[in-house]
Design a protein around this motif. Structure first.
Motif, short mmCIF file in Angstrom:
data_model
loop_
_atom_site.label_atom_id
_atom_site.label_comp_id
_atom_site.label_asym_id
_atom_site.label_seq_id
_atom_site.Cartn_x
_atom_site.Cartn_y
_atom_site.Cartn_z
N UNK A 13 0.81 -1.23 0.00
CA UNK A 13 0.00 0.00 0.00
C UNK A 13 0.85 1.28 0.00
N UNK A 14 1.88 1.40 0.84
CA UNK A 14 2.68 2.64 0.81
C UNK A 14 3.35 2.91 -0.53
N UNK A 15 3.64 1.85 -1.28
CA UNK A 15 4.26 2.04 -2.60
C UNK A 15 3.26 2.61 -3.59
N UNK A 16 1.98 2.22 -3.45
CA UNK A 16 0.94 2.73 -4.35
C UNK A 16 0.54 4.16 -4.00
N UNK A 17 0.48 4.46 -2.70
CA UNK A 17 -0.03 5.76 -2.27
C UNK A 17 1.07 6.81 -2.12
N UNK A 18 2.34 6.35 -2.01
CA UNK A 18 3.43 7.27 -1.72
C UNK A 18 4.04 7.90 -2.95
N UNK A 19 5.23 8.46 -2.76
CA UNK A 19 5.91 9.20 -3.83
C UNK A 19 6.27 8.30 -5.00
N UNK A 20 6.45 7.03 -4.77
CA UNK A 20 6.79 6.11 -5.86
C UNK A 20 5.62 5.96 -6.84
N UNK A 21 4.37 6.17 -6.34
CA UNK A 21 3.16 6.07 -7.18
C UNK A 21 3.18 4.80 -8.03
N UNK A 22 3.50 3.69 -7.39
CA UNK A 22 3.60 2.42 -8.09
C UNK A 22 2.22 1.91 -8.49
N UNK A 23 2.17 1.21 -9.60
CA UNK A 23 0.94 0.53 -9.99
C UNK A 23 0.70 -0.65 -9.06
N UNK A 24 -0.48 -1.24 -9.15
CA UNK A 24 -0.77 -2.42 -8.33
C UNK A 24 0.25 -3.51 -8.58
N UNK A 25 0.60 -3.72 -9.82
CA UNK A 25 1.58 -4.75 -10.18
C UNK A 25 2.93 -4.47 -9.55
N UNK A 26 3.42 -3.24 -9.72
CA UNK A 26 4.74 -2.90 -9.19
C UNK A 26 4.75 -2.93 -7.66
N UNK A 27 3.68 -2.47 -7.04
CA UNK A 27 3.61 -2.44 -5.58
C UNK A 27 3.62 -3.85 -5.01
N UNK A 28 2.83 -4.74 -5.62
CA UNK A 28 2.78 -6.12 -5.14
C UNK A 28 4.11 -6.82 -5.39
N UNK A 29 4.71 -6.57 -6.56
CA UNK A 29 6.01 -7.17 -6.88
C UNK A 29 7.06 -6.75 -5.86
N UNK A 30 7.13 -5.45 -5.57
CA UNK A 30 8.14 -4.94 -4.65
C UNK A 30 7.92 -5.50 -3.24
N UNK A 31 6.66 -5.54 -2.81
CA UNK A 31 6.36 -6.05 -1.48
C UNK A 31 6.62 -7.56 -1.39
N UNK A 32 6.26 -8.30 -2.44
CA UNK A 32 6.53 -9.74 -2.45
C UNK A 32 8.03 -10.00 -2.45
N UNK A 33 8.77 -9.20 -3.23
CA UNK A 33 10.22 -9.32 -3.26
C UNK A 33 10.80 -9.03 -1.88
#
Length: 482
Positions: free
Chosen positions: A88-108
């Motif tokens: 969630x912080x990756x999607x809502x924060x300055x990174x403005x990650x997509x759902x895919x990128x946010x889940x990928x980064x968090x899973x990683x």
């Protein structure tokens, strides 16, 4: 159908706890004057309320005994739920990650893979950088508990040989997990603090030292700089190598050491084999660089030691682009990543003990060929290896290779080239991080991959982190029968 409430209750509590930890990077952003603090506040509230609601809804099904089906579901569901909320912080924060990128980064992060889709790390708010490191740190201690409680109970990949009297709680899985988590966490925290202090001593800035201590002890590999450990070449590499090795050893041996029993630590054959493999490859790569690249001795030893330990432990830090050393080191690094550390550690990949069991089995078969009427039993640490352990290990190797092939083909179907597809599949399943080639090599990242490829890799990280079979079991008809 099995009662899913005990599973939901545990997951809800863990998700709620994850939400509370989001207020730590919120405080860091407030202290640094970053507006991203509001992102962590909102994410923390959403995660805490969501997890608490799940736990409350399932609270009437609390049990200290879990069935095999419930344990299988719990181990996999935890590693899906935490990245879902952790992103969630990756999607809502300055990174403005997509759902895919946010889940990928968090899973990683949670699987301690260390593959990242973010660039410009040097400019990101400190809260985001700390949160990435925290996810890996949580995943590191979490996988130790899973490897010492759940996987032996499930008889996954030969892990049943590591059942230990040090944590005997009469078969009650949840109390056993709590007991192990308490002891392991204490050691984990102390080693992390020691790593942090050592980084400070060798001159690493305090914030960088904290983040790298978290990702070193978790053998995760996330860094605060795009250059990864290339930004800290020198004594810090020796510190990192030492603590990556410590994190790759069985944590139960540390518990026994604190209880006054040092013999298991010194006599553990997988520790001997692991250290032997490390120093063999360090010697080979050092000699290669001295002869082929004309490098000087200290630099060759330091870079060889750091990068060999980083890859074999599954940490995935990169201090240099070792692909520039030549074809031989590149191929060598690819294969040592498929070896892995010791069972019951934060390390990833196949694990050294499985190769030991495989070699013992092969030796016994060769002796039977030479002496057909003889009785030869494969042995591990002086004890005969049971048939169910050998079968479990063989099944693991088979599924790992099949998974590697399927993942590589699936990645190639998304349009990736051969080297990227094969190395990406291997590094995701082994939870290493950097692959080979210009795209996902040690000097690159995963940002440019298409969304289908990222989802495939995220699934592969999950499968690899949970030792393959515990995930595959969920897709069998027999598992869902009452």
């Amino acid at each position: 159908m099995n009662d899913l409430r005990p599973v939901g209750y545990v997951i809800g509590l863990l998700v709620a706890a994850l939400g509370l930890t989001m207020f730590i990077p919120m405080g860091v952003d407030l202290w640094a004057g970053s507006g991203d603090w509001a992102v962590f506040f909102a994410s923390g509230v959403i995660t805490f309320v969501g997890g608490g609601s799940i736990a409350l809804a399932c609270s009437n099904g609390v049990s200290d005994r879990l069935s095999i089906q419930q344990i299988f579901l719990l181990t996999t569901a935890i590693w899906i739920a935490l990245p879902m909320f952790g992103g969630l912080p990756f999607m809502l924060g300055e990174t403005e990650a997509s759902l895919t990128d946010a889940f990928f980064e968090a899973m990683s992060g949670v699987t301690t893979t260390g593959a990242t889709v973010f660039s410009g790390l040097d400019e990101l708010p400190p809260g985001i950088l700390l949160w990435r490191s925290m996810l890996q740190w949580f995943g590191g201690v979490g996988i130790i508990v899973v490897a010492m409680v759940f996987l032996p109970e499930l008889r996954v990949g030969g892990m049943q040989i590591f059942r230990t009297e040090a944590f005997d709680t009469d078969g009650k899985v949840l109390p056993r997990a709590a007991q192990i988590a308490n002891r392991i966490s204490s050691i984990y925290v102390v080693l992390t603090l020691l790593c942090y202090l050592c980084y400070i001593i060798v001159g690493m800035p305090a914030f960088d030292a904290l983040n790298h201590a978290l990702t070193t002890m978790s053998t995760g590999g996330f860094s605060t700089h795009d250059a990864s450990f290339g930004a800290f070449q020198g004594p810090a590499e020796y510190v990192a190598a030492v603590f990556m090795i410590l994190a790759s050893l069985p944590f139960v041996r540390y518990v026994q050491l604190l209880q006054g029993t040092a013999k298991p630590l010194w006599r553990d054959s997988q520790i001997h084999a692991y250290l032997g493999v490390i120093f063999t490859f360090v010697g080979v790569f050092t000699a290669y660089r001295l002869i082929a690249n004309g490098d000087h001795l200290e630099h060759s030893v330091r870079e060889g030691l750091f990068n060999v330990v980083s890859i074999i432990s599954g940490t995935g830090y990169a201090s240099v682009d070792y692909q520039l050393w030549g074809a031989f080191p590149s191929v060598g690094f690819f294969f040592i990543g498929l070896i892995g550390g010791c069972a019951g550690s934060t390390a990833c990949s196949v694990k050294i003990f499985r190769y030991q069991l495989l070699i013992a089995s092969v030796r016994a078969q060769i002796r039977k060929i030479h002496s057909p009427h003889g009785i030869f039993s494969p042995r591990y640490q002086g004890r005969p290896i049971s048939e169910d352990v050998l079968s479990s290990v063989m099944a693991f190797f088979t599924l790992f290779i099949v998974s590697l092939g399927i993942t590589a083909v699936a990645l190639a179907a998304t349009g990736l080239d051969f080297v990227t597809a094969v190395s990406g599949a291997a590094t995701a399943l082994a939870c290493i991080g950097p692959g080979l080639g210009d795209i996902i090599g040690p000097a690159g990242n995963y940002a440019s991959l298409n969304d289908p490829a990222k989802w495939i890799l995220a699934i592969a990280m999950l499968v690899g982190r949970l030792e393959v079979m515990s995930v595959f079991a969920l897709f069998t008809i027999r598992f869902w029968r009452s």
